[in-house]
Design a protein around this motif. Structure first.
Motif, mmCIF file in Angstrom:
data_model
loop_
_atom_site.group_PDB
_atom_site.id
_atom_site.type_symbol
_atom_site.label_atom_id
_atom_site.label_comp_id
_atom_site.label_asym_id
_atom_site.label_seq_id
_atom_site.Cartn_x
_atom_site.Cartn_y
_atom_site.Cartn_z
ATOM 1 N N HIS A 21 3.958 16.528 -20.862
ATOM 2 C CA HIS A 21 3.541 15.124 -20.789
ATOM 3 C C HIS A 21 3.059 14.600 -22.140
ATOM 4 C CE1 HIS A 21 3.654 16.102 -16.518
ATOM 5 N NE2 HIS A 21 3.733 14.813 -16.296
ATOM 6 N N VAL A 23 0.568 15.505 -23.924
ATOM 7 C CA VAL A 23 -0.895 15.371 -23.979
ATOM 8 C C VAL A 23 -1.461 16.316 -25.035
ATOM 9 C CG1 VAL A 23 -3.004 15.787 -22.668
ATOM 10 C CG2 VAL A 23 -1.056 14.698 -21.563
ATOM 11 N N ILE A 111 -4.158 18.394 -13.808
ATOM 12 C CA ILE A 111 -4.971 18.471 -15.021
ATOM 13 C C ILE A 111 -5.509 17.074 -15.298
ATOM 14 C CG2 ILE A 111 -3.790 20.465 -16.025
ATOM 15 C CD1 ILE A 111 -2.276 18.568 -17.869
ATOM 16 N N GLU A 112 -6.696 17.017 -15.879
ATOM 17 C CA GLU A 112 -7.309 15.721 -16.177
ATOM 18 C C GLU A 112 -7.282 15.507 -17.682
ATOM 19 O OE1 GLU A 112 -11.092 15.236 -14.221
ATOM 20 O OE2 GLU A 112 -10.411 16.398 -12.491
ATOM 21 N N VAL A 113 -6.796 14.325 -18.078
ATOM 22 C CA VAL A 113 -6.671 14.015 -19.504
ATOM 23 C C VAL A 113 -7.209 12.607 -19.757
ATOM 24 C CG1 VAL A 113 -4.645 15.488 -19.717
ATOM 25 C CG2 VAL A 113 -4.343 13.060 -19.237
ATOM 26 N N ASP A 115 -7.106 8.775 -20.710
ATOM 27 C CA ASP A 115 -6.075 7.761 -20.493
ATOM 28 C C ASP A 115 -5.355 7.410 -21.787
ATOM 29 O OD1 ASP A 115 -6.847 7.797 -17.938
ATOM 30 O OD2 ASP A 115 -7.878 5.860 -17.936
ATOM 31 N N THR A 118 -2.497 9.919 -22.972
ATOM 32 C CA THR A 118 -1.159 9.783 -22.392
ATOM 33 C C THR A 118 -0.556 8.441 -22.770
ATOM 34 O OG1 THR A 118 -2.224 9.072 -20.373
ATOM 35 C CG2 THR A 118 -1.412 11.317 -20.429
ATOM 36 N N MET B 1 -7.417 10.270 -16.607
ATOM 37 C CA MET B 1 -6.430 10.231 -15.527
ATOM 38 C C MET B 1 -5.984 11.641 -15.159
ATOM 39 S SD MET B 1 -2.819 9.169 -17.338
ATOM 40 C CE MET B 1 -1.840 9.881 -16.044
ATOM 41 N N ILE B 3 -2.997 14.305 -14.007
ATOM 42 C CA ILE B 3 -1.554 14.577 -13.961
ATOM 43 C C ILE B 3 -1.340 15.641 -12.888
ATOM 44 C CG2 ILE B 3 0.429 15.479 -15.218
ATOM 45 C CD1 ILE B 3 -0.900 14.534 -17.807
#
Lengths: 132, 228
Positions: A21, A23, A111-113, A115, A118, B1, B3
């Motif tokens: 993704h 990230v 998984i948390e990333v 905002d 991304t 956010m 995924i």
């Protein structure tokens, strides 16, 4: 001791997903672990803090969602949550005719990333796409 | 956010396990993953089973241990092909270790492969090796509460062997309580109560094992020169 191998598995899955993704930083990893899977949460976080150094997941927090097993009594139909050591008798009718299901989950849910991370990556992807 | 991932934690191991399973199928052999506490009798079960196999079935062994080659030497002394994996303190075998060991075995010349896991009722349960059958060996001195305390490994079993049946009276072991514990988490796995020392109960276990379609095919196709 197998927490070390399990932690490596978590890290591999998370970092692969992040790369796919685009990230750059993973903030947290959401795990679903059944109570019948013998994993000690604190040990996994301990190993994770060491193994994740210099990776996209360095400093990420592990969130454990524990899923209990469910015992069903074949005689009275009562259902109740169980974790080891398992009860051999139904608490309602004392029957020993029980069946346990569930509690075997063992996966990375998400998984948390950030905002912006991304979002920025998506912009770069679009620019690259426009350039052809 | 967030995924979404929805991927098994040990998916890298599972991928290699699938490759191992394909290698076993290509060789037409039946691979058993023997899991138990230390001292339950995994090596004894291998030796006692091998002693009773009909001639056409050609066995081989992968030995997993923390260190040492004590078990592998015992197996090798019987003239069986054996590979030792030392995990160096690791508490279980994993699929990549098996894949690395396979080239050291004459797979095409084997029909039944015993993989003796590291003695441990917890960790091996999570790691698919690619074996066709998960065999959990329990033993009478461990007590009849093991399925209740270690449900994970019993839930994964295709078959359970309760060894040291000659000690049932000594330990006041309640076989029904043990069986109920197994059925609690796994109603499909048969349970064979036997003694590797006396041979009692071995016929049922052997009949079940040789009833596996891979074994039946080998026995049916055995050329007269391989029949003993």
């Amino acid at each position: 001791m197998h927490e070390l191998s399990v932690t490596q598995g978590i890290l591999t899955v998370a970092v692969e997903t992040a790369r796919q993704h685009g990230v750059e930083r993973i903030q947290a990893i959401d795990l679903v672990i059944g109570d019948l899977s013998s994993i000690v949460d604190d040990s996994v976080q301990f190993y994770f803090d060491i193994l994740s150094q210099d990776t996209l997941a360095q400093g990420a927090k592990l969130h454990f969602r524990r899923e209990p097993g469910t015992a069903t009594c074949w005689d009275c139909g009562h259902q109740f949550q169980v974790s080891p050591p398992l009860s051999s008798l139904c608490p309602i009718c004392q029957s020993a005719h029980l069946q346990v299901s569930g509690g075997r989950e063992f996966y990375v849910e998400s998984i948390e990333v950030e905002d912006e991370d991304t979002g920025r990556k998506a912009d770069l992807e679009r620019q690259r796409h426009h350039r052809g | 956010m967030k995924i979404p991932v929805e991927k098994q934690i040990l998916s890298a191991n599972d991928t290699i396990a699938a490759e191992n399973r394909a290698a076993f199928d290509a060789a037409g052999l039946l691979a058993l993953n023997l899991m138990a506490s230390p001292g339950a009798g995994k090596t004894s079960l291998i030796l006692a089973t091998v002693d009773r196999l009909p001639k056409p079935i050609r066995p081989g062994v992968i030995e997993g241990d923390l260190a040492s080659s004590i078990d592998a030497d015992t197996i090798s002394a019987r003239g069986l092909p054996v590979v030792q994996i030392n995990t160096g303190g690791g508490c279980h075998l994993d699929a990549p270790q098996i894949q690395t060991a396979l080239p050291s075995l004459p797979l095409a010349e084997l029909d039944l492969l015993f993989i003796e896991n590291v003695g441990n009722l917890v960790c091996p349960a999570n790691f698919d090796l690619g074996a066709n059958l998960a065999v959990v060996v329990a033993s009478v001195p461990e007590g009849h509460d093991k399925p209740y305390k270690y449900p994970g490994i019993f839930a994964n079993a295709d078959v359970v062997v309760l060894n040291k049946a000659d000690l049932l009276a000594v330990f006041e072991f309640d076989v029904d309580h043990f069986r109920r514990g197994l059925e609690l988490v796994n109603s499909a796995a048969p349970c064979f109560v036997l003694s590797c020392r006396t041979g009692a109960g071995f016929d049922s276990w052997l009949t079940w094992l040789l009833g596996h379609h891979k074994m039946e095919r080998i026995l049916a196709c055995a050329s007269p020169s391989r029949l003993g």
